[in-house]
Design a protein around this motif. Structure first.
Motif, short mmCIF file in Angstrom:
data_model
loop_
_atom_site.label_atom_id
_atom_site.label_comp_id
_atom_site.label_asym_id
_atom_site.label_seq_id
_atom_site.Cartn_x
_atom_site.Cartn_y
_atom_site.Cartn_z
N GLN A 124 1.00 -1.20 0.14
CA GLN A 124 -0.03 -0.16 -0.02
C GLN A 124 0.72 1.52 -0.01
O GLN A 124 0.60 2.41 0.53
CB GLN A 124 -0.99 0.17 1.09
CG GLN A 124 -1.72 -1.32 1.35
CD GLN A 124 -2.71 -1.26 2.31
OE1 GLN A 124 -4.07 -1.17 1.96
NE2 GLN A 124 -2.51 -1.42 3.72
N GLY A 125 2.14 1.13 -0.60
CA GLY A 125 2.85 2.33 -0.76
C GLY A 125 3.75 2.52 0.54
O GLY A 125 4.42 3.73 0.73
N GLN A 126 3.61 2.06 1.71
CA GLN A 126 4.42 1.85 3.19
C GLN A 126 5.37 1.11 2.89
O GLN A 126 5.57 -0.24 2.47
CB GLN A 126 3.36 1.50 3.92
CG GLN A 126 1.95 2.22 3.87
CD GLN A 126 2.08 3.81 4.72
OE1 GLN A 126 3.04 4.07 5.12
NE2 GLN A 126 0.82 4.02 4.74
N PRO A 127 6.55 1.77 3.60
CA PRO A 127 7.86 0.95 3.81
C PRO A 127 7.57 -0.25 4.62
O PRO A 127 8.40 -1.20 4.61
CB PRO A 127 8.88 2.06 4.17
CG PRO A 127 8.05 2.88 4.74
CD PRO A 127 6.72 2.91 4.17
N VAL A 128 6.75 -0.16 5.74
CA VAL A 128 6.45 -0.96 6.73
C VAL A 128 4.91 -1.08 7.03
O VAL A 128 4.19 -0.30 7.01
CB VAL A 128 7.35 -0.71 8.17
CG1 VAL A 128 6.81 -1.62 9.11
CG2 VAL A 128 8.57 -0.39 7.93
N VAL A 129 4.51 -2.50 7.05
CA VAL A 129 3.26 -2.56 7.16
C VAL A 129 2.75 -3.94 8.09
O VAL A 129 3.89 -4.67 8.46
CB VAL A 129 2.17 -3.07 6.19
CG1 VAL A 129 2.33 -2.04 5.00
CG2 VAL A 129 2.80 -4.37 5.33
N VAL A 130 1.81 -3.96 9.04
CA VAL A 130 1.52 -5.05 9.72
C VAL A 130 0.28 -5.73 8.91
O VAL A 130 -0.84 -5.10 8.63
CB VAL A 130 1.12 -4.54 10.93
CG1 VAL A 130 0.11 -5.53 11.86
CG2 VAL A 130 2.45 -4.57 11.95
N ASN A 131 0.27 -7.28 9.16
CA ASN A 131 -0.85 -7.82 8.46
C ASN A 131 -1.44 -8.73 9.53
O ASN A 131 -0.42 -9.23 10.46
CB ASN A 131 -0.49 -8.85 7.54
CG ASN A 131 -1.49 -9.47 6.94
OD1 ASN A 131 -2.61 -9.57 6.75
ND2 ASN A 131 -1.14 -10.83 6.70
N ILE A 132 -2.83 -8.34 10.10
CA ILE A 132 -3.26 -9.25 11.18
C ILE A 132 -4.21 -10.72 10.48
O ILE A 132 -4.73 -10.43 9.70
CB ILE A 132 -4.43 -8.45 11.75
CG1 ILE A 132 -3.58 -7.21 12.43
CG2 ILE A 132 -5.28 -9.15 12.83
CD1 ILE A 132 -4.90 -6.12 12.80
N VAL A 133 -3.71 -11.62 10.91
CA VAL A 133 -4.14 -12.87 10.64
C VAL A 133 -5.02 -13.56 11.32
O VAL A 133 -4.63 -13.76 12.73
CB VAL A 133 -2.96 -13.88 10.21
CG1 VAL A 133 -3.60 -15.14 9.46
CG2 VAL A 133 -2.05 -13.53 9.15
N ARG A 134 -6.10 -13.71 11.07
CA ARG A 134 -7.44 -14.23 12.08
C ARG A 134 -7.49 -15.63 12.06
O ARG A 134 -7.20 -16.25 11.04
CB ARG A 134 -8.65 -13.17 11.48
CG ARG A 134 -8.72 -11.86 11.90
CD ARG A 134 -10.09 -11.39 11.64
NE ARG A 134 -10.24 -11.38 10.37
CZ ARG A 134 -11.32 -10.69 9.70
NH1 ARG A 134 -12.24 -10.01 10.44
NH2 ARG A 134 -11.43 -10.74 8.43
N VAL A 135 -8.11 -16.09 13.03
CA VAL A 135 -8.38 -17.47 13.31
C VAL A 135 -9.25 -17.89 12.42
O VAL A 135 -10.29 -17.34 12.18
CB VAL A 135 -8.70 -17.87 14.60
CG1 VAL A 135 -9.06 -19.46 14.91
CG2 VAL A 135 -7.48 -17.30 15.63
N PRO A 136 -8.91 -18.86 11.57
CA PRO A 136 -9.88 -19.63 10.69
C PRO A 136 -11.29 -20.05 11.26
O PRO A 136 -11.14 -20.54 12.23
CB PRO A 136 -9.26 -20.71 9.73
CG PRO A 136 -7.81 -20.22 10.08
CD PRO A 136 -7.64 -19.63 11.39
N GLY A 137 -12.63 -19.59 10.66
CA GLY A 137 -13.39 -20.14 11.06
C GLY A 137 -13.86 -19.34 12.50
O GLY A 137 -14.34 -20.00 13.44
N ALA A 138 -13.43 -18.20 12.80
CA ALA A 138 -13.78 -17.56 13.89
C ALA A 138 -15.03 -17.52 14.43
O ALA A 138 -16.15 -17.55 13.58
CB ALA A 138 -13.19 -16.10 14.07
N GLY A 139 -15.52 -17.63 15.78
CA GLY A 139 -16.80 -17.80 16.30
C GLY A 139 -17.53 -16.62 16.49
O GLY A 139 -16.93 -15.52 15.91
N SER A 140 -18.60 -16.60 17.35
CA SER A 140 -19.21 -15.42 17.62
C SER A 140 -18.67 -14.64 18.63
O SER A 140 -17.82 -15.02 19.26
CB SER A 140 -20.84 -15.76 18.14
OG SER A 140 -21.55 -16.66 17.14
#
Length: 684
Positions: free
Chosen positions: A126-142
């Motif tokens: 996204q044009g940024q030198p540093v980014v963070v990627n949040i990886v969520r738990v697959p099939g997250a519940g309610s």
């Protein structure tokens, strides 16, 4: 604590970093991050356990060496993105602040957080030198959240707020998320204090006292729908917001003649947004992403003044909208090399009508009835190559074309074409050090509001619109050094130099009967920035669970003043800004506490007949958050402990500053009292 002492503290921290052994390990430290693919550092959920995070934002703020960027509220998507991805994609929203989107993700639904420095194959930086990627738990519940909060102010005002949000998985791998927020707020830029005027010789010519109150209320409703579609994943989001802001000024004059000034403002804002994001892999190497966005906004502004003899009224009725379509195709040739290409098309408009009367008599302002339209297109391509763990290279090129049409008081049509190359080189000689070098041509974004006239009776400033505006263009040369120490300690030093063309600043607009201040281009210039971001874990220094973070930035620039011909800095640029944050995690008592200092700043605006300086003193606060139960927390904050002052000084001349004498210097010194804030948060 004085600014000099803060700088001394920061210097001591730098010395600690420089002398810290790179190989030392802290036996009491939490789980350490692991290395992912080239250029990616992985922080598993266990890394954040001692901090007892409640949301993904709590985790993002604890990532060593990372400074959260909410993005810019500019036209289009290419230059608007922040530096956080969610499951590898950008949120399909511009109206909702990125921080709110990230805070809506519960911490227990985050599998890991990935820090990507200097680019990585297949990652949208996204044009940024540093980014963070949040990886969520697959099939997250309610998940469901209910939070109530309020601030208590010494003048008796309160700011109650309630948030109700959550998410539900549905059949067929579908998911629905919602958020409802009702809130009240107080503008801490308003306060009370003396307002004086002195003539050119320094003699007091007006003595008075100003009492300002400002704030408002709002309601925001948003939703997200996710489902599989055509072999990919579709995200749909909607957001509706209504907000009202009110300002009141009672200005008492004691001498030379007793009197007063009353100003009342009311601003209402209603906006809605619909967005979509669809991604689909094609085999193991290709991925297609489509983004669409539609925004509409309506505003209504009325300001009135009366000084017992004269009256005035200014009104503005505006409607604006934005339509965006963007497509990106990513090709991951190998684990070390990838390429992406795509295009974006956007249509933006603003329609605004203003009126201005003095003592019941209409006054004609330039550009008071305006419609502005822009059709903009962009093609882009980016190649990322990381041959090994030491080197990384990102080469990109964007080409933007746009046509801006203005009708109403003036009929103007102009077309622009801007090439925007970019190169980012990353060198990591070892695990503790990384160097980043960036060369890029950045093109500023025009604010359509600058095409329309405006008025602020509280300061006595009438501003004209300007149909001749162009975006500023800057060649950026940047170097950054990142040093990691003590497991999760970091130091990032960044030096930037910019060569500016068509710098955006303030210019005079001449009419047959008057001269008005306006935004405009003033020629070429230069700019430099030095930023220091230091995070020091304090366990080795005897403060178990403690963490000190210091962020400091110094800026300077040189442009030629269009009125005087003298060299000065760009209007509105802050020579120095920064903050110091201390937190300590006490998991034994399910408690976190800390203190923050948001360091004061000063900025100056150079108008053709006025030099205005705004000084904001340091804001100090302390907080404590107690996890009474895993799903129940209470947070208490003592805000603005020193009672910050907001000081506005205006040097007003009889005409253009280069040929006219100084009429007076007006100083308004407004104090804002300390306050208490409390929040109770319950999750299911």
């Amino acid at each position: 604590m004085s600014k000099r002492k803060w700088l001394a503290t920061a210097a001591a921290g730098l010395l600690v970093v420089w002398t810290a052994p790179a190989f030392a390990q802290d036996a009491a430290a939490p789980a350490t991050p692991t290395a992912g693919s080239e250029g990616v550092t992985v922080f598993e959920a266990a890394f954040f356990a001692d901090a007892q995070p409640q949301t993904a934002m709590d985790m993002v703020q604890r990532v060593p060496g990372f400074s959260f960027d909410d993005g810019d509220n500019v036209r289009g998507l290419g230059g608007a993105a922040g530096n956080v991805l969610i499951d590898g994609r950008r949120p399909a929203s511009k109206s909702e602040p990125l921080e709110e989107t990230v805070r809506r993700i519960p911490a227990n639904q985050v599998q890991r957080v990935e820090l990507i420095r200097g680019g990585a194959p297949g990652i949208d930086m996204q044009g940024q030198p540093v980014v963070v990627n949040i990886v969520r738990v697959p099939g997250a519940g309610s998940n469901t959240l209910l939070a109530v909060a309020s601030g208590w102010y010494q003048d008796g005002r309160t700011t109650p707020a309630i948030r109700f949000e959550g998410g539900r998985p549905l059949s067929g791998d579908r998911r629905f998320e919602w958020s409802i927020l009702g809130y009240n707020f107080v503008d801490d830029g308003a306060g009370e204090g003396p307002r004086t005027r002195h003539d050119g010789s320094g003699a007091l010519i007006r003595d008075g006292y100003s009492d300002e109150t400002a704030g408002g209320r709002g309601l925001t409703v948003s939703s997200v729908w996710q489902q599989p579609l055509l072999g990919g994943r579709l995200n749909l989001n909607t957001r509706l917001q209504t907000e009202t802001y009110e300002f009141a000024l009672e200005d008492a004059v004691f001498s030379p003649t007793p009197g007063g000034l009353i100003v009342e403002d009311e601003f209402s804002n209603n906006n809605g947004e619909f967005g979509l994001n669809w991604q689909r892999p094609f085999g193991e190497q290709f991925r297609l992403e489509l983004v669409g966005l539609q925004r509409l906004r309506g505003t209504d502004f009325v300001t009135e003044f009366s000084d017992g003899t004269n009256t005035g009224q200014f009104t503005e009725d505006g409607t604006s909208g934005e339509s965006i379509g963007r497509a990106t195709l990513r090709y991951t040739r190998t684990p070390t090399w990838s390429f992406e290409a795509g295009g974006e098309i956007a249509f933006n408009f603003l329609e605004s009508a203003t009126t201005y009367t003095e003592n019941g008599t209409p006054v004609t302002l330039p550009f008071s009835d305006v419609r502005v339209e822009e059709l903009r297109g962009e093609l882009f391509g980016v190649s990322t190559w990381r041959p090994n763990s030491r080197w990384g290279l990102e080469l990109g090129f964007r080409a933007e074309t746009s046509t801006i049409t203005q009708s109403g008081d003036a009929s103007v049509e102009r077309s622009f074409f801007y090439p925007k190359p970019r190169a980012l080189l990353t060198w990591s000689p070892n695990e503790q050090n990384q160097f980043r070098f960036r060369i890029e041509r950045e093109v500023g974004q025009l604010d359509f509001g600058d095409f329309v006239s405006s008025a602020a009776f509280s300061t006595g400033v009438i501003t004209s619109g300007n149909s001749d505006l162009e975006p500023d263009k800057t060649w950026i040369f940047e170097a950054a050094w990142e040093r990691r120490f003590w497991d999760d300690g970091t130091l990032v030093v960044t030096v930037t130099h910019g060569e500016i063309t068509d710098a955006s600043d303030r210019v005079p607009i001449f009419t047959p009967t008057d001269v008005f201040d306006a935004p405009g281009n003033i020629g070429d210039g230069t700019g430099q920035e030095l930023s220091v971001d230091l995070t020091v874990p304090l366990g080795r220094l005897g403060v178990t669970g403690g963490r000190l973070r210091t962020q400091l930035e110094w800026s300077r620039s040189e442009v030629t003043d269009p009125t005087t011909g003298e060299v000065r800095r760009v209007s509105g640029q802050q020579p120095f800004e920064g903050q110091v944050n201390f937190t300590q995690d006490l998991p034994r008592w399910n408690l976190q506490w800390g203190a923050n200092a948001f360091l004061g700043f000063e900025e100056t605006y150079f108008r053709f007949d006025t030099v205005e300086t705004i000084e904001l003193e340091t804001w100090y606060n302390m907080f404590a958050e107690w996890r009474a139960r895993p799903n129940l927390s209470v947070r208490l904050e003592l805000q603005n402990l020193a009672g910050r002052n907001f000081i506005r000084t205006r040097d007003v001349y009889a005409g253009p500053r280069d040929t006219s004498p100084l009429l007076f210097t007006e100083t308004r010194d407004l104090n804002f009292d300390p306050l208490i804030y409390m929040r109770i948060r319950r999750t299911w």
